[in-house]
Design an enzyme around this catalytic site. Structure first.
Site, mmCIF file in Angstrom:
data_model
loop_
_atom_site.group_PDB
_atom_site.id
_atom_site.type_symbol
_atom_site.label_atom_id
_atom_site.label_comp_id
_atom_site.label_asym_id
_atom_site.label_seq_id
_atom_site.Cartn_x
_atom_site.Cartn_y
_atom_site.Cartn_z
ATOM 1 N N HIS A 142 15.660 -0.674 11.641
ATOM 2 C CA HIS A 142 14.797 -0.530 10.469
ATOM 3 C C HIS A 142 15.194 0.738 9.712
ATOM 4 O O HIS A 142 16.042 1.496 10.175
ATOM 5 C CB HIS A 142 13.312 -0.443 10.884
ATOM 6 C CG HIS A 142 12.973 0.763 11.704
ATOM 7 N ND1 HIS A 142 12.982 0.746 13.080
ATOM 8 C CD2 HIS A 142 12.626 2.033 11.362
ATOM 9 C CE1 HIS A 142 12.639 1.939 13.533
ATOM 10 N NE2 HIS A 142 12.420 2.757 12.506
ATOM 11 N N HIS A 188 8.295 -3.246 12.965
ATOM 12 C CA HIS A 188 8.606 -3.053 11.545
ATOM 13 C C HIS A 188 10.081 -3.295 11.301
ATOM 14 O O HIS A 188 10.922 -3.108 12.184
ATOM 15 C CB HIS A 188 8.164 -1.692 11.013
ATOM 16 C CG HIS A 188 8.802 -0.484 11.647
ATOM 17 N ND1 HIS A 188 9.124 -0.404 12.971
ATOM 18 C CD2 HIS A 188 9.177 0.704 11.116
ATOM 19 C CE1 HIS A 188 9.652 0.786 13.228
ATOM 20 N NE2 HIS A 188 9.704 1.474 12.120
ATOM 21 N N HIS A 204 15.152 7.892 7.316
ATOM 22 C CA HIS A 204 16.084 7.601 8.411
ATOM 23 C C HIS A 204 16.431 6.133 8.476
ATOM 24 O O HIS A 204 15.650 5.275 8.084
ATOM 25 C CB HIS A 204 15.534 8.056 9.766
ATOM 26 C CG HIS A 204 14.307 7.320 10.238
ATOM 27 N ND1 HIS A 204 13.027 7.727 9.966
ATOM 28 C CD2 HIS A 204 14.162 6.196 10.980
ATOM 29 C CE1 HIS A 204 12.161 6.903 10.522
ATOM 30 N NE2 HIS A 204 12.813 5.946 11.141
ATOM 31 N N HIS A 235 6.120 7.590 19.077
ATOM 32 C CA HIS A 235 5.270 7.467 17.901
ATOM 33 C C HIS A 235 3.946 6.795 18.291
ATOM 34 O O HIS A 235 3.944 5.826 19.065
ATOM 35 C CB HIS A 235 5.902 6.552 16.853
ATOM 36 C CG HIS A 235 7.198 7.009 16.266
ATOM 37 N ND1 HIS A 235 7.356 8.210 15.625
ATOM 38 C CD2 HIS A 235 8.398 6.394 16.167
ATOM 39 C CE1 HIS A 235 8.599 8.298 15.169
ATOM 40 N NE2 HIS A 235 9.251 7.217 15.493
ATOM 41 N N TYR A 263 14.583 11.607 16.535
ATOM 42 C CA TYR A 263 15.148 11.760 15.193
ATOM 43 C C TYR A 263 16.198 12.867 15.260
ATOM 44 O O TYR A 263 15.951 13.928 15.840
ATOM 45 C CB TYR A 263 14.094 12.241 14.192
ATOM 46 C CG TYR A 263 13.041 11.269 13.719
ATOM 47 C CD1 TYR A 263 13.256 9.908 13.615
ATOM 48 C CD2 TYR A 263 11.805 11.767 13.321
ATOM 49 C CE1 TYR A 263 12.263 9.061 13.134
ATOM 50 C CE2 TYR A 263 10.803 10.934 12.842
ATOM 51 C CZ TYR A 263 11.043 9.574 12.748
ATOM 52 O OH TYR A 263 10.059 8.758 12.265
ATOM 53 N N GLU A 271 17.621 7.597 13.708
ATOM 54 C CA GLU A 271 16.684 7.519 14.824
ATOM 55 C C GLU A 271 17.283 6.652 15.923
ATOM 56 O O GLU A 271 17.904 5.627 15.643
ATOM 57 C CB GLU A 271 15.362 6.894 14.346
ATOM 58 C CG GLU A 271 14.332 6.678 15.453
ATOM 59 C CD GLU A 271 13.008 6.115 14.933
ATOM 60 O OE1 GLU A 271 13.032 5.197 14.084
ATOM 61 O OE2 GLU A 271 11.951 6.587 15.392
HETATM 62 C C1 M3P Z 1 7.942 5.428 12.993
HETATM 63 C C2 M3P Z 1 9.387 5.212 13.004
HETATM 64 C C3 M3P Z 1 4.502 8.481 11.466
HETATM 65 C C4 M3P Z 1 5.777 7.992 11.872
HETATM 66 C C5 M3P Z 1 6.080 6.907 12.488
HETATM 67 C C6 M3P Z 1 7.426 6.544 12.558
HETATM 68 C C7 M3P Z 1 3.270 7.813 11.593
HETATM 69 O O1 M3P Z 1 7.181 4.505 13.450
HETATM 70 O O2 M3P Z 1 9.810 4.195 13.439
HETATM 71 O O3 M3P Z 1 10.129 6.078 12.593
HETATM 72 O O4 M3P Z 1 4.383 9.520 10.969
HETATM 73 FE FE FE Z 2 11.765 4.750 12.597
#
Ligand code: M3P
Ligand code: FE
Length: 309
Positions: free
Chosen positions: A154, A201, A216, A248, A257, A267
């Site tokens: 993603h 996602h 990212h 997360h 990251y 990531e």
């Molecule tokens: C992710 C991701 C927040 C970050 C979430 C990040 C809530 O889910 O996949 O990078 O700040």
């Molecule tokens: Fe991510």
């Protein structure tokens, strides 16, 4: 669930400052497989377990960042339908001829109100993952080289007009909203996580004043152990790490990251819950953004909000 429409993230084209330094990084440290170079100087990579020719393409430029993000759609008829649907919605589209990217068919390109260039395509040569389709072994030797994620999973993109972007993804492209973080006043979304299948996602957006920014690109690992191993390899190669290893709250994904040599964040990711399209959206209030980002530390790291390419 029958998967139709947009199937998955297909490719990201990312700008780098020094091509050969970046090839070394992406091939030997991240452990992607180099699959080609074209006449314009772009270098093509795939993750070892991906079957299509390329998922990550780098181009030398004066500034880091994302040129475009491409989506693989079911077939040519779907490509034509989604092109028509985007136009009917009021979005200008452009056709990029087959072959403009190596081993890739015709692409439908459009720009989101966040300033990000998106593409849809239906054809990319299947080069395979080095494992036979008959009696396949669970992995190939390519898994031992570098961090070696299994796929481009993603991207998180920063830009303005996230509410309009959400409408395009949900009303035209067939995505659904899995999670969101509210703005401090609770009246809008500061960030959204969208899926086109059963992944937690496929793309996320965060509201940001500057258009077209890359937060990212994310690469999927097979286990939490593999995320920790990725962290070891990052340190062995003095890769600058931003956050993690941690988990997360949003998505429940395990993460590190870090930055490539040009300052593009990437990531290494594992896990996440598995939503269905009928599930209700999960909502995080702004005061819990810290847990959303880094659940154990409950910390809204400053770099998460401010460092993009
Ligand atoms: C992710 C991701 C927040 C970050 C979430 C990040 C809530 O889910 O996949 O990078 O700040
Ligand atoms: Fe991510």
């Amino acid at each position: 669930m029958a998967m139709t429409g947009v199937l998955r993230p297909g490719h990201a084209q990312v700008r780098v400052l020094d091509l050969e330094e970046s090839v070394h990084f992406y091939r030997d440290v991240l452990g992607l497989v180099e699959t080609g170079r074209d006449a314009t100087g772009r270098v093509y990579f795939k993750c070892w377990d991906e079957r299509d020719h390329s998922s990550y393409v780098i181009r030398q430029a004066d500034s880091a960042g994302l040129d475009f993000f491409g989506w693989r759609v079911l077939d040519k008829a779907t490509l034509d339908r989604l092109d028509a649907d985007l136009q009917a919605y009021g979005i200008k589209t452009e056709r990029i001829p087959a072959g403009e990217m190596l081993e890739t068919g015709e692409r439908v390109r459009f720009t989101l109100p966040s300033g990000h260039v998106m593409e849809l395509y239906a054809e990319k040569t299947k080069v395979g993952n080095g494992i036979p389709l008959v009696n396949p072994a669970p992995w190939s030797k390519a898994r031992d080289h570098g961090i070696a994620p299994i796929r481009l999973d993603h991207a998180l993109l920063y830009g303005p007009n996230v509410a309009e972007v959400q409408k395009i993804f949900t009303e035209v492209l067939g995505f659904y909203l899995v999670e969101r973080v509210l703005t401090p006043d609770g009246n809008g979304n500061a960030a959204i996580w969208l899926s086109c299948g059963q992944k937690v996602h496929d793309v996320a957006f965060a509201e940001y004043p500057e258009p077209g920014k890359l937060h990212h690109c994310s690469f999927l690992m097979e286990s939490w152990d593999q995320v920790l191993r990725a962290g070891d390899i990052m340190s062995m190669n003095t890769v600058p790490v931003d956050i993690g290893p941690t988990r997360h709250g949003v998505t429940r994904g395990c993460t590190i990251y870090a930055w490539d040599p040009s300052g593009n964040r990437f990531e290494t990711f594992f896990g996440g819950h598995l939503p269905y399209p009928d599930y209700e959206t999960m909502t995080w209030t702004f005061d819990n953004f810290g847990q959303g980002l880094d659940y154990p530390q409950r910390k809204l790291h400053e770099t998460f909000l401010t460092v993009v390419s």
